[in-house]
Design a protein around this motif. Structure first.
Motif, PDB file in Angstrom:
ATOM      1  N   ASN A  86      17.457 -13.900 -24.554  1.00 42.78           N
ATOM      2  CA  ASN A  86      17.076 -14.251 -25.922  1.00 42.78           C
ATOM      3  C   ASN A  86      15.826 -15.115 -25.944  1.00 42.78           C
ATOM      4  O   ASN A  86      15.406 -15.587 -26.975  1.00 42.78           O
ATOM      5  CB  ASN A  86      18.219 -14.975 -26.650  1.00 42.78           C
ATOM      6  N   LEU A  87      15.237 -15.327 -24.773  1.00 38.66           N
ATOM      7  CA  LEU A  87      14.035 -16.134 -24.704  1.00 38.66           C
ATOM      8  C   LEU A  87      13.138 -15.593 -23.608  1.00 38.66           C
ATOM      9  O   LEU A  87      13.625 -15.110 -22.590  1.00 38.66           O
ATOM     10  CB  LEU A  87      14.411 -17.591 -24.379  1.00 38.66           C
ATOM     11  N   ALA A  88      11.844 -15.654 -23.828  1.00 38.32           N
ATOM     12  CA  ALA A  88      10.895 -15.163 -22.818  1.00 38.32           C
ATOM     13  C   ALA A  88       9.814 -16.214 -22.593  1.00 38.32           C
ATOM     14  O   ALA A  88       9.447 -16.952 -23.512  1.00 38.32           O
ATOM     15  CB  ALA A  88      10.261 -13.861 -23.287  1.00 38.32           C
ATOM     16  N   LEU A  89       9.319 -16.274 -21.366  1.00 35.83           N
ATOM     17  CA  LEU A  89       8.138 -17.076 -21.071  1.00 35.83           C
ATOM     18  C   LEU A  89       6.931 -16.157 -21.200  1.00 35.83           C
ATOM     19  O   LEU A  89       6.882 -15.108 -20.559  1.00 35.83           O
ATOM     20  CB  LEU A  89       8.209 -17.649 -19.655  1.00 35.83           C
ATOM     21  N   LEU A  90       5.975 -16.545 -22.008  1.00 36.58           N
ATOM     22  CA  LEU A  90       4.795 -15.718 -22.274  1.00 36.58           C
ATOM     23  C   LEU A  90       3.554 -16.496 -21.903  1.00 36.58           C
ATOM     24  O   LEU A  90       3.384 -17.647 -22.290  1.00 36.58           O
ATOM     25  CB  LEU A  90       4.743 -15.343 -23.760  1.00 36.58           C
ATOM     26  N   MET A  91       2.673 -15.859 -21.113  1.00 32.19           N
ATOM     27  CA  MET A  91       1.390 -16.475 -20.773  1.00 32.19           C
ATOM     28  C   MET A  91       0.276 -15.481 -21.035  1.00 32.19           C
ATOM     29  O   MET A  91       0.344 -14.349 -20.561  1.00 32.19           O
ATOM     30  CB  MET A  91       1.346 -16.865 -19.292  1.00 32.19           C
ATOM     31  N   ASP A  92      -0.698 -15.910 -21.786  1.00 31.15           N
ATOM     32  CA  ASP A  92      -1.948 -15.155 -21.865  1.00 31.15           C
ATOM     33  C   ASP A  92      -2.870 -15.771 -20.828  1.00 31.15           C
ATOM     34  O   ASP A  92      -3.228 -16.947 -20.924  1.00 31.15           O
ATOM     35  CB  ASP A  92      -2.566 -15.252 -23.258  1.00 31.15           C
ATOM     36  N   SER A  93      -3.226 -15.002 -19.825  1.00 29.47           N
ATOM     37  CA  SER A  93      -4.024 -15.537 -18.725  1.00 29.47           C
ATOM     38  C   SER A  93      -5.407 -14.908 -18.704  1.00 29.47           C
ATOM     39  O   SER A  93      -5.575 -13.749 -19.062  1.00 29.47           O
ATOM     40  CB  SER A  93      -3.327 -15.268 -17.385  1.00 29.47           C
ATOM     41  N   ARG A  94      -6.383 -15.694 -18.283  1.00 27.06           N
ATOM     42  CA  ARG A  94      -7.751 -15.213 -18.171  1.00 27.06           C
ATOM     43  C   ARG A  94      -8.184 -15.347 -16.718  1.00 27.06           C
ATOM     44  O   ARG A  94      -8.132 -16.431 -16.145  1.00 27.06           O
ATOM     45  CB  ARG A  94      -8.657 -16.021 -19.093  1.00 27.06           C
ATOM     46  N   LEU A  95      -8.555 -14.236 -16.109  1.00 26.63           N
ATOM     47  CA  LEU A  95      -9.044 -14.246 -14.731  1.00 26.63           C
ATOM     48  C   LEU A  95     -10.561 -14.172 -14.751  1.00 26.63           C
ATOM     49  O   LEU A  95     -11.132 -13.385 -15.502  1.00 26.63           O
ATOM     50  CB  LEU A  95      -8.530 -13.028 -13.955  1.00 26.63           C
ATOM     51  N   ILE A  96     -11.197 -14.975 -13.924  1.00 31.23           N
ATOM     52  CA  ILE A  96     -12.650 -14.892 -13.773  1.00 31.23           C
ATOM     53  C   ILE A  96     -12.948 -14.663 -12.296  1.00 31.23           C
ATOM     54  O   ILE A  96     -12.617 -15.496 -11.449  1.00 31.23           O
ATOM     55  CB  ILE A  96     -13.345 -16.164 -14.283  1.00 31.23           C
ATOM     56  N   VAL A  97     -13.513 -13.485 -12.002  1.00 34.00           N
ATOM     57  CA  VAL A  97     -13.841 -13.102 -10.630  1.00 34.00           C
ATOM     58  C   VAL A  97     -15.315 -12.746 -10.585  1.00 34.00           C
ATOM     59  O   VAL A  97     -15.769 -11.865 -11.324  1.00 34.00           O
ATOM     60  CB  VAL A  97     -13.014 -11.874 -10.176  1.00 34.00           C
ATOM     61  N   GLU A  98     -16.088 -13.428  -9.750  1.00 32.81           N
ATOM     62  CA  GLU A  98     -17.528 -13.174  -9.634  1.00 32.81           C
ATOM     63  C   GLU A  98     -18.208 -13.181 -11.008  1.00 32.81           C
ATOM     64  O   GLU A  98     -19.046 -12.340 -11.308  1.00 32.81           O
ATOM     65  CB  GLU A  98     -17.772 -11.824  -8.955  1.00 32.81           C
ATOM     66  N   GLY A  99     -17.809 -14.105 -11.851  1.00 28.95           N
ATOM     67  CA  GLY A  99     -18.408 -14.213 -13.171  1.00 28.95           C
ATOM     68  C   GLY A  99     -17.915 -13.195 -14.172  1.00 28.95           C
ATOM     69  O   GLY A  99     -18.269 -13.246 -15.339  1.00 28.95           O
ATOM     70  N   GLN A 100     -17.100 -12.243 -13.719  1.00 29.72           N
ATOM     71  CA  GLN A 100     -16.542 -11.245 -14.631  1.00 29.72           C
ATOM     72  C   GLN A 100     -15.181 -11.719 -15.112  1.00 29.72           C
ATOM     73  O   GLN A 100     -14.357 -12.185 -14.328  1.00 29.72           O
ATOM     74  CB  GLN A 100     -16.408  -9.882 -13.939  1.00 29.72           C
ATOM     75  N   GLN A 101     -14.958 -11.570 -16.402  1.00 31.55           N
ATOM     76  CA  GLN A 101     -13.736 -12.082 -17.002  1.00 31.55           C
ATOM     77  C   GLN A 101     -12.833 -10.931 -17.423  1.00 31.55           C
ATOM     78  O   GLN A 101     -13.292  -9.928 -17.958  1.00 31.55           O
ATOM     79  CB  GLN A 101     -14.105 -12.928 -18.223  1.00 31.55           C
ATOM     80  N   CYS A 102     -11.559 -11.064 -17.147  1.00 33.35           N
ATOM     81  CA  CYS A 102     -10.605 -10.099 -17.685  1.00 33.35           C
ATOM     82  C   CYS A 102      -9.327 -10.838 -18.053  1.00 33.35           C
ATOM     83  O   CYS A 102      -9.033 -11.910 -17.505  1.00 33.35           O
ATOM     84  CB  CYS A 102     -10.344  -8.952 -16.710  1.00 33.35           C
ATOM     85  N   GLU A 103      -8.600 -10.254 -18.985  1.00 34.60           N
ATOM     86  CA  GLU A 103      -7.420 -10.929 -19.503  1.00 34.60           C
ATOM     87  C   GLU A 103      -6.184 -10.096 -19.243  1.00 34.60           C
ATOM     88  O   GLU A 103      -6.248  -8.868 -19.124  1.00 34.60           O
ATOM     89  CB  GLU A 103      -7.592 -11.203 -21.007  1.00 34.60           C
ATOM     90  N   LEU A 104      -5.052 -10.783 -19.138  1.00 31.07           N
ATOM     91  CA  LEU A 104      -3.782 -10.086 -18.993  1.00 31.07           C
ATOM     92  C   LEU A 104      -2.702 -10.926 -19.659  1.00 31.07           C
ATOM     93  O   LEU A 104      -2.879 -12.124 -19.893  1.00 31.07           O
ATOM     94  CB  LEU A 104      -3.450  -9.849 -17.518  1.00 31.07           C
ATOM     95  N   THR A 105      -1.611 -10.270 -19.981  1.00 29.40           N
ATOM     96  CA  THR A 105      -0.458 -10.957 -20.545  1.00 29.40           C
ATOM     97  C   THR A 105       0.666 -10.912 -19.520  1.00 29.40           C
ATOM     98  O   THR A 105       0.949  -9.868 -18.941  1.00 29.40           O
ATOM     99  CB  THR A 105      -0.003 -10.281 -21.856  1.00 29.40           C
ATOM    100  N   PHE A 106       1.277 -12.057 -19.284  1.00 24.47           N
ATOM    101  CA  PHE A 106       2.350 -12.208 -18.309  1.00 24.47           C
ATOM    102  C   PHE A 106       3.609 -12.588 -19.087  1.00 24.47           C
ATOM    103  O   PHE A 106       3.633 -13.595 -19.780  1.00 24.47           O
ATOM    104  CB  PHE A 106       1.957 -13.310 -17.326  1.00 24.47           C
ATOM    105  N   LEU A 107       4.644 -11.768 -18.965  1.00 21.62           N
ATOM    106  CA  LEU A 107       5.921 -12.038 -19.619  1.00 21.62           C
ATOM    107  C   LEU A 107       7.002 -12.170 -18.556  1.00 21.62           C
ATOM    108  O   LEU A 107       7.093 -11.331 -17.662  1.00 21.62           O
ATOM    109  CB  LEU A 107       6.322 -10.880 -20.529  1.00 21.62           C
ATOM    110  N   MET A 108       7.824 -13.193 -18.650  1.00 27.49           N
ATOM    111  CA  MET A 108       8.995 -13.301 -17.789  1.00 27.49           C
ATOM    112  C   MET A 108      10.224 -13.332 -18.681  1.00 27.49           C
ATOM    113  O   MET A 108      10.356 -14.190 -19.559  1.00 27.49           O
ATOM    114  CB  MET A 108       8.934 -14.560 -16.926  1.00 27.49           C
TER     115      MET A 108
END
Length: 198
Positions: A159-181
């Motif tokens: 009935n509860l989830a841990l949610l993270m919106d994470s931003r990765l920066i690799v070699e100046g390039q940025q990408c985003e992902l959503t992490f749910l547990m």
């Protein structure tokens, strides 16, 4: 169905801190795979009622690639990482593989596995829980369909989830992902008890 338990600000802060520490360790592990520095920041980390977490994970009709990681042990849970198409393409280009191909999905699965396992291992180290991640499964579909599949595998509905919106920066390039547990129904309570906040 019972209503979600209410948590204090101190308990929610502790859960967010777990998310932040786990992400830092995950960035270190991913850096080792890519052979270059990886910075992960978590602009948002929240413990949300399941319905709110699902809604926050993204528009249901949006395409994404999901990496699903079942967790067993003292705490049963499912970890889901969602990569939007543009961010999938960025990561695949860094690894020298074509997005949308079998190699691309395999590479994303490995990234998801590294991030998910690093986070889970951090959680285990901080709480003393015995946690064992199982091999990941990579799926490409609409966000709503991926979430529906993951929720259907939850034998003991959470009935509860841990949610993270994470931003990765690799070699100046940025990408985003959503992490749910998604822990089992008593999983959050067990985490808080181990942290002395139960």
């Amino acid at each position: 169905m019972t209503s979600p338990p209410q948590y204090t600000d101190m308990q929610l802060d502790a859960l967010r801190e777990l998310a932040n520490i786990g992400s830092g360790n995950a960035g270190t592990a991913l850096s080792g795979m890519l052979g270059q520095p990886v910075d992960i920041n978590v602009p948002a980390a929240a413990a949300l009622p399941l319905a709110d977490a699902v809604e926050a994970a993204g528009e249901p009709a949006t395409l994404a690639t999901g990496v699903v990681l079942p967790i067993f042990g003292d705490l049963d849970a499912t970890v889901l990482l969602l990569f939007p198409p543009d961010d999938e393409a960025t990561l695949c280009s860094l690894l020298g593989v074509e997005p949308g191909t079998e190699d691309g999905r395999s590479a994303l699965g490995e990234i998801g596995n590294i991030l998910g396992c690093s986070y889970v291992n951090s959680l285990a180290a901080m709480t003393g829980l015995e946690l064992e991640p199982r091999p990941p499964e990579t799926v490409a579909d609409m966000v709503g369909a991926i979430l529906a599949t993951v929720l259907a595998t939850q034998a003991d509905q959470t009935n509860l989830a841990l949610l993270m919106d994470s931003r990765l920066i690799v070699e100046g390039q940025q990408c985003e992902l959503t992490f749910l547990m998604l822990p089992s129904h008593d999983g959050i309570g067990e985490l808080l008890t181990r942290l002395g906040l139960g």
